[in-house]
Scaffold this active site. Structure first.
Site, mmCIF file in Angstrom:
data_model
loop_
_atom_site.group_PDB
_atom_site.id
_atom_site.type_symbol
_atom_site.label_atom_id
_atom_site.label_comp_id
_atom_site.label_asym_id
_atom_site.label_seq_id
_atom_site.Cartn_x
_atom_site.Cartn_y
_atom_site.Cartn_z
ATOM 1 N N ARG A 55 0.805 -1.219 0.000
ATOM 2 C CA ARG A 55 0.000 0.000 0.000
ATOM 3 C C ARG A 55 0.845 1.281 0.000
ATOM 4 N NH1 ARG A 55 -2.476 -4.029 1.545
ATOM 5 N NH2 ARG A 55 -0.737 -4.361 2.974
ATOM 6 N N THR A 56 1.852 1.332 0.859
ATOM 7 C CA THR A 56 2.637 2.567 0.942
ATOM 8 C C THR A 56 3.364 2.834 -0.368
ATOM 9 O OG1 THR A 56 2.935 2.254 3.326
ATOM 10 C CG2 THR A 56 4.402 3.801 2.240
ATOM 11 N N LYS A 84 26.937 -5.371 -2.860
ATOM 12 C CA LYS A 84 28.389 -5.410 -3.083
ATOM 13 C C LYS A 84 29.145 -4.748 -1.933
ATOM 14 C CE LYS A 84 27.629 -4.827 -8.084
ATOM 15 N NZ LYS A 84 27.920 -3.945 -9.250
ATOM 16 N N ARG A 105 11.799 3.510 2.509
ATOM 17 C CA ARG A 105 11.519 2.535 3.571
ATOM 18 C C ARG A 105 12.763 1.688 3.781
ATOM 19 N NH1 ARG A 105 6.190 -1.133 4.209
ATOM 20 N NH2 ARG A 105 5.476 0.926 4.879
ATOM 21 N N HIS A 133 6.322 5.863 11.008
ATOM 22 C CA HIS A 133 5.676 5.794 9.696
ATOM 23 C C HIS A 133 4.741 7.013 9.601
ATOM 24 C CE1 HIS A 133 4.092 4.426 6.033
ATOM 25 N NE2 HIS A 133 3.771 3.179 6.319
#
Length: 307
Positions: A55-56, A84, A105, A133
């Site tokens: 959703r986000t 890496k 995120r 959030h």
């Protein structure tokens, strides 16, 4: 009048004022009623999701495209130079040269604030571990105000993983700006962290602790459930608490007529699908409102003034 959010970072609800919050909610309401297709035309928004999201991520992408912007980014750290050995610092420096704003995120708490110190473009924290959030809390406030006509004066039940739930952390901090009564429902091992409880007390927000869902359902205007997050637990602990709360239609017999049930989703065991057919279920509307609130954030951060 200038836009106080222009070129700002959105890292935590604590970084915002009530005026900032009001500006975001009012802009979201305006964009929901009257779409504007070119507010961020020719702007590039980097969606950098080092951790899974549905959703986000998609609501931010939808918001970007609906406002006329363009997107680039990734939905996991697979295929990135981090594999890496590249540092997050170097990754953010590079991406900030490619875009006008970063939505990020990351599984590590504090990562968004660290990235904001590195990047010279705005950062929106789309979730940093079990910390914050903020855009979800703004979606929650917008949805509550829309369905109840106000936030002040409401009784709100927060249910589930209150310890690790970043959506709950941000929402509880957002409640400090309003006259609300909170009922905190969680098992002992998942109660709201002390630092948030202490902040609630200092701001005069009334709250109480409960372990049984049935205790609070008849008292609240908003019932906000969250899942018990398997990814925050070991294999031994999660099975003991995964089914701690399960909302069924039978539990809704004595609720207030204006009750609305919210959930940031995804749900697992905590809401029976039959609840979807009741007039109290409001979590899918909540999810759809994510587009309008995130449109507001992008528009405000990328425009010195809005038309």
């Amino acid at each position: 009048m200038g836009n106080p959010l222009f070129q700002r970072d959105i890292l935590s609800i604590k970084d915002l004022s009530l005026t900032d919050i009001r500006t975001i909610l009012d802009t979201a309401s305006r964009l929901k009623k009257q779409p504007m297709q070119n507010l961020i035309r020719d702007k590039l928004v980097a969606h950098c999701f080092f951790e899974p999201s549905t959703r986000t991520r998609l609501s931010f992408e939808s918001a970007t495209l609906r406002l006329g912007g363009k997107t680039l980014g990734f939905s996991s750290d697979e295929g990135l130079s981090i594999q890496k050995g590249e540092t997050l610092s170097d990754t953010m420096k590079v991406i900030s040269a490619y875009a006008d704003l970063i939505v990020m995120r990351h599984p590590v708490e504090g990562s968004a604030r660290f990235a904001a110190e590195i990047a010279d473009i705005p950062i929106i924290n789309a979730g940093d571990g079990a910390n914050q959030h903020p855009s979800q809390a703004l979606v929650d406030l917008f949805t509550i105000e829309e369905c109840q006509g106000r936030v002040d004066g409401l009784s709100i039940g927060l249910v589930g993983d209150l310890k690790f739930g970043r959506t709950i952390h941000s929402f509880a901090e957002a409640c400090m700006f309003f006259d609300v009564r909170l009922y905190l429902v969680a098992p002992d091992m998942l109660v709201l962290p002390d630092y948030i409880c202490d902040a609630l007390k200092k701001r005069g927000v009334r709250f109480s602790f409960h372990q049984k869902l049935e205790e609070v359902i008849p008292k609240v205007d908003i019932l906000y459930l969250t899942r018990i997050q398997a990814e925050r637990f070991g294999a031994h602990d999660y099975p003991r608490i995964q089914n701690q709360y399960h909302l069924t239609p039978a539990l809704l017999n004595k609720v207030k007529p204006n009750l609305k049930i919210l959930h940031p989703l995804p749900r697992v065991h905590e809401i029976d699908i039959e609840v979807d057919q009741t007039p109290y279920a409001h979590y899918f509307t909540q999810a759809s409102n994510g587009v309008f609130v995130r449109e507001a954030l992008l528009a405000l951060l990328l425009n010195e003034q809005l038309p």
